[in-house]
Write a protein that holds these residues in place. Structure first.
Motif, PDB file in Angstrom:
ATOM      1  N   MET B   1       0.847  -1.195   0.000  1.00  0.00           N
ATOM      2  CA  MET B   1       0.000   0.000   0.000  1.00  0.00           C
ATOM      3  C   MET B   1       0.885   1.249   0.000  1.00  0.00           C
ATOM      4  SD  MET B   1      -3.072   0.864   2.692  1.00  0.00           S
ATOM      5  CE  MET B   1      -1.962   1.376   4.002  1.00  0.00           C
ATOM      6  N   THR B   2       0.902   1.953  -1.131  1.00  0.00           N
ATOM      7  CA  THR B   2       1.734   3.146  -1.249  1.00  0.00           C
ATOM      8  C   THR B   2       0.868   4.389  -1.327  1.00  0.00           C
ATOM      9  OG1 THR B   2       3.224   1.778  -2.563  1.00  0.00           O
ATOM     10  CG2 THR B   2       3.672   4.140  -2.492  1.00  0.00           C
ATOM     11  N   GLY B   3       1.235   5.377  -0.557  1.00  0.00           N
ATOM     12  CA  GLY B   3       0.516   6.647  -0.603  1.00  0.00           C
ATOM     13  C   GLY B   3       0.966   7.496  -1.764  1.00  0.00           C
ATOM     14  N   LYS B   4       0.422   8.683  -1.815  1.00  0.00           N
ATOM     15  CA  LYS B   4       0.743   9.605  -2.907  1.00  0.00           C
ATOM     16  C   LYS B   4       0.643  11.031  -2.362  1.00  0.00           C
ATOM     17  CE  LYS B   4       0.205  11.416  -7.243  1.00  0.00           C
ATOM     18  NZ  LYS B   4       0.775  11.173  -8.552  1.00  0.00           N
ATOM     19  N   GLU B  61       8.614  20.463   9.297  1.00  0.00           N
ATOM     20  CA  GLU B  61       7.733  19.612  10.097  1.00  0.00           C
ATOM     21  C   GLU B  61       6.467  19.242   9.303  1.00  0.00           C
ATOM     22  OE1 GLU B  61       9.293  22.306  11.006  1.00  0.00           O
ATOM     23  OE2 GLU B  61       9.818  22.318  13.141  1.00  0.00           O
ATOM     24  N   ARG B  62       5.921  20.219   8.588  1.00  0.00           N
ATOM     25  CA  ARG B  62       4.711  19.988   7.785  1.00  0.00           C
ATOM     26  C   ARG B  62       4.967  18.906   6.740  1.00  0.00           C
ATOM     27  NH1 ARG B  62       3.241  25.443   5.254  1.00  0.00           N
ATOM     28  NH2 ARG B  62       3.547  26.100   7.408  1.00  0.00           N
ATOM     29  N   CYS B  63       6.125  18.996   6.078  1.00  0.00           N
ATOM     30  CA  CYS B  63       6.452  18.004   5.042  1.00  0.00           C
ATOM     31  C   CYS B  63       6.727  16.633   5.659  1.00  0.00           C
ATOM     32  CB  CYS B  63       7.651  18.464   4.222  1.00  0.00           C
ATOM     33  SG  CYS B  63       7.266  19.858   3.162  1.00  0.00           S
ATOM     34  N   GLU B  64       7.362  16.601   6.833  1.00  0.00           N
ATOM     35  CA  GLU B  64       7.612  15.322   7.512  1.00  0.00           C
ATOM     36  C   GLU B  64       6.287  14.652   7.864  1.00  0.00           C
ATOM     37  OE1 GLU B  64      10.369  13.726   8.153  1.00  0.00           O
ATOM     38  OE2 GLU B  64      11.975  15.190   7.874  1.00  0.00           O
ATOM     39  N   GLU B  65       5.328  15.455   8.294  1.00  0.00           N
ATOM     40  CA  GLU B  65       4.013  14.916   8.656  1.00  0.00           C
ATOM     41  C   GLU B  65       3.298  14.349   7.419  1.00  0.00           C
ATOM     42  OE1 GLU B  65       1.486  17.892  10.443  1.00  0.00           O
ATOM     43  OE2 GLU B  65      -0.150  16.454  10.763  1.00  0.00           O
ATOM     44  N   VAL B  66       3.379  15.091   6.314  1.00  0.00           N
ATOM     45  CA  VAL B  66       2.771  14.624   5.064  1.00  0.00           C
ATOM     46  C   VAL B  66       3.433  13.319   4.628  1.00  0.00           C
ATOM     47  CG1 VAL B  66       2.533  15.162   2.598  1.00  0.00           C
ATOM     48  CG2 VAL B  66       2.017  16.917   4.322  1.00  0.00           C
ATOM     49  N   MET B  67       4.769  13.281   4.746  1.00  0.00           N
ATOM     50  CA  MET B  67       5.549  12.090   4.397  1.00  0.00           C
ATOM     51  C   MET B  67       5.070  10.875   5.202  1.00  0.00           C
ATOM     52  SD  MET B  67       8.264  11.053   2.738  1.00  0.00           S
ATOM     53  CE  MET B  67       8.537   9.288   2.729  1.00  0.00           C
ATOM     54  N   GLN B  68       4.869  11.092   6.500  1.00  0.00           N
ATOM     55  CA  GLN B  68       4.426  10.020   7.387  1.00  0.00           C
ATOM     56  C   GLN B  68       3.050   9.496   6.968  1.00  0.00           C
ATOM     57  OE1 GLN B  68       6.717   8.838   9.456  1.00  0.00           O
ATOM     58  NE2 GLN B  68       5.232   7.175   9.660  1.00  0.00           N
ATOM     59  N   LEU B  69       2.150  10.409   6.664  1.00  0.00           N
ATOM     60  CA  LEU B  69       0.796  10.026   6.243  1.00  0.00           C
ATOM     61  C   LEU B  69       0.847   9.224   4.940  1.00  0.00           C
ATOM     62  CD1 LEU B  69      -0.937  13.431   7.048  1.00  0.00           C
ATOM     63  CD2 LEU B  69      -1.486  11.252   8.149  1.00  0.00           C
ATOM     64  N   LYS B  71       3.352   7.455   3.881  1.00  0.00           N
ATOM     65  CA  LYS B  71       3.937   6.135   4.193  1.00  0.00           C
ATOM     66  C   LYS B  71       2.887   5.178   4.724  1.00  0.00           C
ATOM     67  CE  LYS B  71       8.875   6.711   5.192  1.00  0.00           C
ATOM     68  NZ  LYS B  71       9.869   6.913   6.269  1.00  0.00           N
ATOM     69  N   GLU B  72       1.882   5.730   5.409  1.00  0.00           N
ATOM     70  CA  GLU B  72       0.778   4.904   5.933  1.00  0.00           C
ATOM     71  C   GLU B  72      -0.236   4.558   4.847  1.00  0.00           C
ATOM     72  OE1 GLU B  72      -0.739   7.337   9.099  1.00  0.00           O
ATOM     73  OE2 GLU B  72       1.169   7.255  10.207  1.00  0.00           O
ATOM     74  N   GLY B  73       0.042   5.009   3.613  1.00  0.00           N
ATOM     75  CA  GLY B  73      -0.834   4.657   2.507  1.00  0.00           C
ATOM     76  C   GLY B  73      -1.832   5.725   2.112  1.00  0.00           C
TER      77      GLY B  73
END
Lengths: 244, 244
Positions: B1-4, B61-69, B71-73
């Protein structure tokens, strides 16, 4: 009975990049006018409208015709691709209305420019200060264009090049490359996009040193990086300086 | 499951200037992320979505949070006003994904930039070659900004100034004006727009000589003309050279 003129930027081409505002003014206009290539892009989207299309390099005649229609009380949308205020029809339309001593209102509706649509496909090359520069010497003296190339190079600006090459204007791009190589390394990333967001779209990456060997034509927007531009994960990015 | 990840330029503010493509990717995203001010503009338009808003100067921080989301798909739209690739979030988002050695796709959706929306309200000041320049020295050394002001002046470029002044950055604009007065006449037309295409919109015309006395803040885009910029029928137009 007073007409009204909208100068409308339709963005890179397809309906998905035309703003709702631009669509609304085209829909409510009596006539949509513009260069034939742009009219051909809009006709499939708004097939019921009345159109007035004209040939290339007939900009003044096109504006005079729009002026005449507005004088007759019509609401007219004069369309440009990209943003109508960047090498588009907005300025000349205001000049023509003023030359007629007319009080017909000219409203400019902004659009997504060729530079930003190309940049979005390449990555993020315009993340810091940049120059938008046309290599066409039809209206701007070539000496001034060369002066601006030196200024852009000395200021370490990223450069979005419009009209990089046409059938009759072959060498301008070669001179631009030679000029910029006085300021930037040959490895400086360069990206170019043909027919951005249209059917035949092509996205290419090269370097300033290799650009002279690339197939560049009048449908191409070229973005030349600066000393902070890098290829990041396969995309062209100008580093702004955040600590990652 | 890959996010975008989509990095979306939402244009100057209101729904009427958001492209259908930008609207579509926001609608189909699981989460819309961004700086609080921009989220507040989108919420009334898409009230049913899930949002992740963050404070100013928290870009990494905003981009790290988006990255994390992602990664969760999740599919995430990270929004910027104007165009996301011009002093926006596009570059830093690509950098953060690359720093994580991730293959999550980052797609940039272009928008109508602050420069073009301001220009359209002023007339047609960007009709010929221009420079887009930020006066914020948070990420760019002030010496380089001054060098670029000299380059822009010596090349007789029109200049679209971003971040002209903030509460803590008062004098940069004054230095910019003094620098440009070495190249352009005090009568050179200048236009500035506050809150372009938002509720509190203001459109003002002045001159380079008078600009220092004007009320300029961080919500203002300033466009400084060049030697060919004129007031035409009450609007600011850079003459491209057509024979009217």
């Amino acid at each position: 009975m007073t007409g009204k003129i909208f100068v409308v930027g339709m963005g890179p081409g397809g309906q998905e990049h035309i703003s709702p505002k631009a669509m609304e003014v085209m829909q409510t206009s009596d006539i949509i006018a513009g260069y034939k290539t742009y009219i051909d892009l809009i006709k499939p989207i708004l097939p019921e409208k009345e159109y007035a299309s004209s040939g290339m390099k007939k900009e003044v005649e096109r504006c005079e015709e729009v002026m005449q229609l507005a004088k007759e009380g019509k609401t007219v949308s004069l369309i440009s691709s990209g943003d109508a205020g960047i090498y588009g029809m907005a300025g000349i339309m205001i000049e023509v209305v003023n030359a007629h001593n007319s009080n017909i209102d000219v409203e400019v509706i902004p659009g997504i420019s060729a530079a930003t649509s190309a940049a979005s496909l390449l990555g993020a090359p315009l993340m810091n200060d940049f120059v938008t520069l046309s290599l066409s010497d039809l209206l701007t003296p070539w000496e001034l264009i060369v002066k601006r190339l030196h200024a852009a190079g000395s200021g370490d600006f990223v450069i979005a090049l419009y009209n990089p090459r046409s059938k009759t204007r072959i060498k301008n791009l070669d001179v631009a490359i030679e000029t910029l190589l006085q300021y930037q390394k040959p490895e400086t990333p360069v990206g170019f996009v043909k027919h951005a967001m249209r059917e035949k779209q092509e996205v290419h990456y090269t370097t300033l040193g290799e650009l002279k060997n690339c197939d560049i034509d009048m449908f191409t927007t070229v973005i030349i990086g600066n000393s902070r531009t890098e290829m990041v994960g396969g995309k062209m990015v100008t580093i702004r300086g955040y600590k990652i």
